[in-house]
Write a protein that holds these residues in place. Structure first.
Motif, PDB file in Angstrom:
ATOM      1  N   HIS A  26      -5.586 -12.464  -3.214  1.00 25.74           N
ATOM      2  CA  HIS A  26      -6.962 -12.082  -2.690  1.00 25.74           C
ATOM      3  C   HIS A  26      -6.528 -10.531  -2.302  1.00 25.74           C
ATOM      4  N   ILE A  27      -5.570  -9.843  -2.051  1.00 24.84           N
ATOM      5  CA  ILE A  27      -5.006  -8.595  -1.915  1.00 24.84           C
ATOM      6  C   ILE A  27      -4.657  -8.083  -3.043  1.00 24.84           C
ATOM      7  N   MET A  28      -3.748  -8.728  -3.749  1.00 26.53           N
ATOM      8  CA  MET A  28      -3.364  -8.286  -5.199  1.00 26.53           C
ATOM      9  C   MET A  28      -4.179  -7.909  -6.106  1.00 26.53           C
ATOM     10  N   GLN A  29      -5.136  -8.606  -6.158  1.00 27.99           N
ATOM     11  CA  GLN A  29      -6.195  -8.772  -7.243  1.00 27.99           C
ATOM     12  C   GLN A  29      -6.950  -7.245  -7.345  1.00 27.99           C
ATOM     13  N   ASP A  30      -6.940  -6.425  -6.233  1.00 28.93           N
ATOM     14  CA  ASP A  30      -7.397  -5.214  -6.194  1.00 28.93           C
ATOM     15  C   ASP A  30      -6.584  -4.235  -7.305  1.00 28.93           C
ATOM     16  N   GLY A  67       8.512  -4.258 -21.741  1.00 32.36           N
ATOM     17  CA  GLY A  67       7.832  -2.966 -21.823  1.00 32.36           C
ATOM     18  C   GLY A  67       7.159  -2.572 -20.587  1.00 32.36           C
ATOM     19  N   ILE A  68       7.418  -3.080 -19.625  1.00 28.71           N
ATOM     20  CA  ILE A  68       6.944  -2.998 -18.103  1.00 28.71           C
ATOM     21  C   ILE A  68       7.289  -1.511 -17.788  1.00 28.71           C
ATOM     22  N   LYS A  69       6.442  -0.581 -17.369  1.00 34.37           N
ATOM     23  CA  LYS A  69       6.827   0.671 -16.812  1.00 34.37           C
ATOM     24  C   LYS A  69       6.932   0.738 -15.491  1.00 34.37           C
ATOM     25  N   VAL A  70       6.103   0.123 -14.812  1.00 35.53           N
ATOM     26  CA  VAL A  70       5.887   0.232 -13.215  1.00 35.53           C
ATOM     27  C   VAL A  70       5.620  -1.142 -12.589  1.00 35.53           C
ATOM     28  N   ILE A  71       6.397  -1.423 -11.588  1.00 32.01           N
ATOM     29  CA  ILE A  71       6.203  -2.657 -11.036  1.00 32.01           C
ATOM     30  C   ILE A  71       5.368  -2.500  -9.557  1.00 32.01           C
ATOM     31  N   ILE A  72       4.416  -3.391  -9.310  1.00 33.56           N
ATOM     32  CA  ILE A  72       3.674  -3.288  -8.228  1.00 33.56           C
ATOM     33  C   ILE A  72       4.197  -4.873  -7.415  1.00 33.56           C
ATOM     34  N   ALA A  73       4.591  -4.661  -6.254  1.00 37.41           N
ATOM     35  CA  ALA A  73       5.297  -5.869  -5.684  1.00 37.41           C
ATOM     36  C   ALA A  73       4.552  -5.889  -4.119  1.00 37.41           C
ATOM     37  N   GLY A  74       3.811  -6.922  -3.900  1.00 36.89           N
ATOM     38  CA  GLY A  74       3.049  -7.137  -2.740  1.00 36.89           C
ATOM     39  C   GLY A  74       3.716  -8.240  -1.765  1.00 36.89           C
ATOM     40  N   ALA A  75       4.065  -8.040  -0.487  1.00 35.68           N
ATOM     41  CA  ALA A  75       4.774  -9.125   0.198  1.00 35.68           C
ATOM     42  C   ALA A  75       4.457  -8.987   1.536  1.00 35.68           C
ATOM     43  N   THR A 124       5.512   3.070  -1.034  1.00 38.35           N
ATOM     44  CA  THR A 124       4.800   2.282  -0.270  1.00 38.35           C
ATOM     45  C   THR A 124       3.456   2.745  -0.026  1.00 38.35           C
ATOM     46  N   VAL A 125       2.546   1.776  -0.208  1.00 33.44           N
ATOM     47  CA  VAL A 125       1.082   1.940   0.262  1.00 33.44           C
ATOM     48  C   VAL A 125       0.833   1.379   1.405  1.00 33.44           C
ATOM     49  N   ALA A 126      -0.685   1.597   1.911  1.00 31.91           N
ATOM     50  CA  ALA A 126      -1.009   1.277   3.264  1.00 31.91           C
ATOM     51  C   ALA A 126      -1.130  -0.205   3.416  1.00 31.91           C
ATOM     52  N   LEU A 127      -1.334  -0.745   4.302  1.00 29.15           N
ATOM     53  CA  LEU A 127      -1.553  -2.179   4.396  1.00 29.15           C
ATOM     54  C   LEU A 127      -2.667  -2.930   3.756  1.00 29.15           C
ATOM     55  N   ASN A 128      -2.264  -3.765   2.871  1.00 28.82           N
ATOM     56  CA  ASN A 128      -3.282  -4.322   2.131  1.00 28.82           C
ATOM     57  C   ASN A 128      -4.167  -3.507   0.957  1.00 28.82           C
ATOM     58  N   ALA A 129      -3.367  -2.466   0.649  1.00 29.82           N
ATOM     59  CA  ALA A 129      -3.696  -1.459  -0.121  1.00 29.82           C
ATOM     60  C   ALA A 129      -3.331  -1.560  -1.602  1.00 29.82           C
ATOM     61  N   ALA A 130      -3.533  -2.761  -2.045  1.00 32.73           N
ATOM     62  CA  ALA A 130      -3.399  -2.843  -3.443  1.00 32.73           C
ATOM     63  C   ALA A 130      -4.061  -2.227  -4.600  1.00 32.73           C
ATOM     64  N   LYS A 131      -5.200  -1.793  -4.234  1.00 34.56           N
ATOM     65  CA  LYS A 131      -5.927  -0.805  -5.001  1.00 34.56           C
ATOM     66  C   LYS A 131      -5.040   0.561  -5.315  1.00 34.56           C
ATOM     67  N   ASN A 132      -4.690   1.096  -4.140  1.00 34.77           N
ATOM     68  CA  ASN A 132      -4.033   2.392  -4.229  1.00 34.77           C
ATOM     69  C   ASN A 132      -2.641   2.134  -4.973  1.00 34.77           C
TER      70      ASN A 132
END
Length: 174
Positions: A26-30, A67-75, A124-132
């Motif tokens: 629900h956070i990472m979907q952003d 082919g991945i260029k950037v990884i976004i990892a939420g935890a 590192t982005v802000a807490l729950n800031a997957a959109k950023n």
């Protein structure tokens, strides 16, 4: 161990979005939503540093070859996923601290992702800031993609327009 992404939009993915648990979706979907809006192909799946370390190793080591260029990892909680993935790949990793049910107001996640040792950076982005995180990943890709540059300029102009419209509306109301 072969890695198979669980969800992928059309075309070869350029961004990998991973999370330690499906409860973080629900956070990472952003991140996925903003990448879709910008026309950036991505994949999204669950990769737990603690519960599936072999899957994490496989994902991180194979990402560039796919082919991945950037990884976004939420935890959430101890939040080892972004740092461990960053230690296994040369790709840029963007960490999203998630305020989870086992989290101490999110601070444990923030500090676990932010306080990386020299040599293993994690943006590192802000807490729950997957959109950023999604926007930052697109900005990284845009250094080699003029079409994406234009999409980001338009995206940011729309943000500016919304603020100006809100300010104008408030001044009419007062």
């Amino acid at each position: 161990m072969n890695y198979e992404p669980s969800t992928m939009n059309q075309g070869s993915p350029k961004i990998g979005i991973i999370m330690g648990s499906k409860s973080d979706l629900h956070i990472m979907q952003d991140a996925a939503d903003v990448l879709k809006e910008l026309g950036v192909n991505y994949e999204i799946t669950v990769v737990s540093a603690h519960r599936t370390p072999d899957r994490m190793f496989s994902y991180a080591r194979a990402a560039a070859d796919r082919g991945i260029k950037v990884i976004i990892a939420g935890a959430g909680g101890a939040a080892h996923l972004p740092g461990m993935v960053a230690s296994l790949t040369h790709l840029p990793v963007i960490g999203v601290p998630v305020k989870s049910s086992n989290s101490i107001d999110g601070w444990d996640s923030i500090l676990s992702i932010l306080q990386m040792p020299n040599g293993i950076p994690v943006a590192t982005v802000a807490l729950n800031a997957a959109k950023n995180a999604g926007i930052l990943a697109a900005q990284i890709l845009s250094t080699a993609d003029e079409f994406l540059v234009q999409k980001l300029i338009t995206f940011k102009e729309e943000l500016k327009k919304k603020v100006e419209e809100s300010a104008e509306e408030m001044s009419r109301e007062s």
